[in-house]
Design a protein around this motif. Structure first.
Motif, mmCIF file in Angstrom:
data_model
loop_
_atom_site.group_PDB
_atom_site.id
_atom_site.type_symbol
_atom_site.label_atom_id
_atom_site.label_comp_id
_atom_site.label_asym_id
_atom_site.label_seq_id
_atom_site.Cartn_x
_atom_site.Cartn_y
_atom_site.Cartn_z
ATOM 1 N N ILE A 82 0.819 -1.212 0.000
ATOM 2 C CA ILE A 82 0.000 0.000 0.000
ATOM 3 C C ILE A 82 0.854 1.265 0.000
ATOM 4 N N PHE A 83 1.790 1.366 0.942
ATOM 5 C CA PHE A 83 2.535 2.619 1.097
ATOM 6 C C PHE A 83 3.565 2.863 -0.011
ATOM 7 N N PRO A 84 4.335 1.856 -0.441
ATOM 8 C CA PRO A 84 5.225 2.107 -1.588
ATOM 9 C C PRO A 84 4.468 2.454 -2.871
ATOM 10 N N VAL A 85 3.308 1.799 -3.099
ATOM 11 C CA VAL A 85 2.516 2.119 -4.290
ATOM 12 C C VAL A 85 1.986 3.550 -4.190
ATOM 13 N N LEU A 86 1.500 3.940 -3.013
ATOM 14 C CA LEU A 86 1.002 5.307 -2.827
ATOM 15 C C LEU A 86 2.128 6.316 -3.035
ATOM 16 N N TRP A 87 3.309 6.030 -2.500
ATOM 17 C CA TRP A 87 4.469 6.908 -2.692
ATOM 18 C C TRP A 87 4.763 7.082 -4.184
ATOM 19 N N THR A 88 4.709 5.985 -4.919
ATOM 20 C CA THR A 88 4.996 6.024 -6.353
ATOM 21 C C THR A 88 3.938 6.809 -7.114
ATOM 22 N N VAL A 89 2.668 6.554 -6.821
ATOM 23 C CA VAL A 89 1.574 7.234 -7.507
ATOM 24 C C VAL A 89 1.610 8.734 -7.224
ATOM 25 N N LEU A 90 1.753 9.107 -5.959
ATOM 26 C CA LEU A 90 1.780 10.526 -5.599
ATOM 27 C C LEU A 90 2.991 11.227 -6.203
ATOM 28 N N GLY A 91 4.061 10.460 -6.418
ATOM 29 C CA GLY A 91 5.255 11.043 -7.000
ATOM 30 C C GLY A 91 5.040 11.577 -8.403
ATOM 31 N N PHE A 92 4.063 11.032 -9.095
ATOM 32 C CA PHE A 92 3.765 11.513 -10.446
ATOM 33 C C PHE A 92 3.019 12.848 -10.426
ATOM 34 N N PHE A 93 2.576 13.263 -9.226
ATOM 35 C CA PHE A 93 1.841 14.525 -9.107
ATOM 36 C C PHE A 93 2.628 15.550 -8.290
ATOM 37 N N GLY A 94 3.927 15.386 -8.283
ATOM 38 C CA GLY A 94 4.800 16.372 -7.663
ATOM 39 C C GLY A 94 4.591 16.546 -6.180
ATOM 40 N N GLU A 95 4.086 17.713 -5.785
ATOM 41 C CA GLU A 95 3.991 18.085 -4.375
ATOM 42 C C GLU A 95 3.047 17.189 -3.585
ATOM 43 N N LEU A 96 2.167 16.464 -4.258
ATOM 44 C CA LEU A 96 1.244 15.584 -3.547
ATOM 45 C C LEU A 96 1.972 14.470 -2.802
ATOM 46 N N GLN A 97 3.189 14.136 -3.245
ATOM 47 C CA GLN A 97 3.945 13.079 -2.580
ATOM 48 C C GLN A 97 4.241 13.448 -1.126
ATOM 49 N N ALA A 98 4.314 14.733 -0.865
ATOM 50 C CA ALA A 98 4.602 15.196 0.492
ATOM 51 C C ALA A 98 3.366 15.732 1.197
ATOM 52 N N ALA A 99 2.171 15.440 0.676
ATOM 53 C CA ALA A 99 0.936 15.959 1.275
ATOM 54 C C ALA A 99 0.602 15.182 2.550
ATOM 55 N N PRO A 100 0.786 15.773 3.723
ATOM 56 C CA PRO A 100 0.619 15.025 4.983
ATOM 57 C C PRO A 100 -0.791 14.518 5.222
ATOM 58 N N TRP A 101 -1.811 15.269 4.761
ATOM 59 C CA TRP A 101 -3.177 14.844 5.028
ATOM 60 C C TRP A 101 -3.554 13.613 4.211
ATOM 61 N N PHE A 118 1.962 -10.176 -7.195
ATOM 62 C CA PHE A 118 2.394 -9.303 -6.103
ATOM 63 C C PHE A 118 3.903 -9.087 -6.141
ATOM 64 N N GLY A 119 4.636 -10.155 -6.436
ATOM 65 C CA GLY A 119 6.088 -10.036 -6.509
ATOM 66 C C GLY A 119 6.540 -9.095 -7.609
ATOM 67 N N VAL A 120 5.918 -9.222 -8.780
ATOM 68 C CA VAL A 120 6.258 -8.351 -9.909
ATOM 69 C C VAL A 120 5.876 -6.907 -9.605
ATOM 70 N N LEU A 121 4.699 -6.705 -8.980
ATOM 71 C CA LEU A 121 4.266 -5.355 -8.633
ATOM 72 C C LEU A 121 5.239 -4.706 -7.654
ATOM 73 N N ALA A 122 5.649 -5.458 -6.633
ATOM 74 C CA ALA A 122 6.601 -4.921 -5.651
ATOM 75 C C ALA A 122 7.937 -4.595 -6.309
ATOM 76 N N ALA A 123 8.389 -5.486 -7.194
ATOM 77 C CA ALA A 123 9.653 -5.247 -7.891
ATOM 78 C C ALA A 123 9.544 -4.029 -8.809
ATOM 79 N N GLY A 124 8.394 -3.889 -9.504
ATOM 80 C CA GLY A 124 8.200 -2.756 -10.392
ATOM 81 C C GLY A 124 8.181 -1.436 -9.648
ATOM 82 N N VAL A 125 7.493 -1.401 -8.517
ATOM 83 C CA VAL A 125 7.453 -0.190 -7.694
ATOM 84 C C VAL A 125 8.844 0.159 -7.192
ATOM 85 N N THR A 126 9.592 -0.855 -6.790
ATOM 86 C CA THR A 126 10.957 -0.627 -6.310
ATOM 87 C C THR A 126 11.821 0.003 -7.387
#
Length: 205
Positions: A139-158, A188-196
Motif C-alpha cells: 500500500i505505502f510504496p505504491v502510494l508513494w509512487t503514484v503521488l510522486g507523479f503529481f509532484g507536491e502531492l507526494q509530500a501531502a501530509p493529510w 504481487f512479486g512483480v508489482l513490488a519489484a516494479g514499484v521498487t
C-alpha cells in the motif's frame, strides 16, 4: 547450543527483518524513498517465506516457532517501519500524526494477535479476517509512487494521514480478504519489484 530455529524455513523471515531494520534507519534519516524500498523488500520476503516453509519437512515445534517468529517479524517490518515512516510523512499535519500512528500500531498488533489465536484455522481458509498487516508493504510504496507523479502531492501530509487511518481500520474491520494463491504470488512479486525500480529510478538516481 542456541535456542530458536535456524533452518531454511525461517531464514527468509530473518532477512526480511534485516530489510525492515534498514528501512527504519533510512526513515529516521528522512530518506523516505529508500525506506519505501526496504519496506517493499521486507514484503517480498514475507510473501514467500510461508511458501518455502510449507515445502520444508517441519515438526510441530518448528511450525509453531514459524508462526510466532513470523508475527514478531511483522511487528518490525509492517508496523514499526511504517510507523516511523508515517511520523515523517504526516509531520506537516500537526498533532494529528500521533493519534493516527498510534492507532495504526494498536490496530496492527490486535490484527496479529487475532491471527495467531486462530492460526491453525487460518491455514484451512480461503480468506483472511481483516486486512493482513503485511499489505502495508504494498500500500505505502505504491502510494508513494503514484503521488510522486503529481509532484507536491507526494509530500501531502493529510493524504498520508488518511491512508494510515483507513489502513488501520481495515486491519480490524470484520471483512473477508481473499488469500493470495497460485499466480497471485507472482503478480504481487512483480508489482513490488516494479514499484521498487520506479522509486530507484525516479527518487534515488
Amino acid at each position: 547450543m542456541f535456542i530458536g530455529k535456524y533452518n531454511i524455513s525461517v531464514i527468509l523471515t530473518y532477512i526480511g527483518v534485516a530489510f525492515a531494520f534498514s528501512g527504519i534507519a533510512a526513515a529516521f534519516g528522512e530518506k523516505f524513498a529508500e525506506a519505501m524500498i526496504f519496506l517493499a523488500a521486507a514484503g517480498i520476503c514475507d510473501l514467500f517465506d510461508g511458501v518455502i516453509a510449507r515445502k520444508c519437512n517441519r515438526d510441530e515445534a518448528e511450525k509453531e516457532f514459524g508462526v510466532q517468529i513470523d508475527s514478531l517479524a511483522d511487528v518490525i517490518g509492517f508496523l514499526a517501519l511504517p510507523a516511523v515512516l508515517g511520523l515523517g510523512l504526516i509531520d506537516g499535519a500537526g498533532f494529528i500524526k500521533y493519534p493516527v500512528i498510534l492507532g495504526y500500531i494498536l490496530c496492527g498488533i490486535i490484527r496479529l494477535a487475532w491471527f495467531n489465536t486462530f492460526a491453525a484455522a487460518e491455514g484451512m481458509r480461503t480468506h483472511y479476517d481483516g486486512l493482513p498487516v503485511t499489505y502495508s508493504a504494498l500500500i505505502f510504496p505504491v502510494l508513494w509512487t503514484v503521488l510522486g507523479f503529481f509532484g507536491e502531492l507526494q509530500a501531502a501530509p493529510w493524504i498520508w494521514a488518511a491512508f494510515y487511518a483507513v489502513t488501520a481500520v481495515m486491519f480490524i474491520l470484520n471483512v473477508k480478504i481473499p488469500k493470495p494463491c497460485g499466480g497471485w504470488y507472482g503478480i504481487f512479486g512483480v508489482l513490488a519489484a516494479g514499484v521498487t525500480v520506479l522509486i530507484i529510478v525516479r527518487d534515488i538516481l
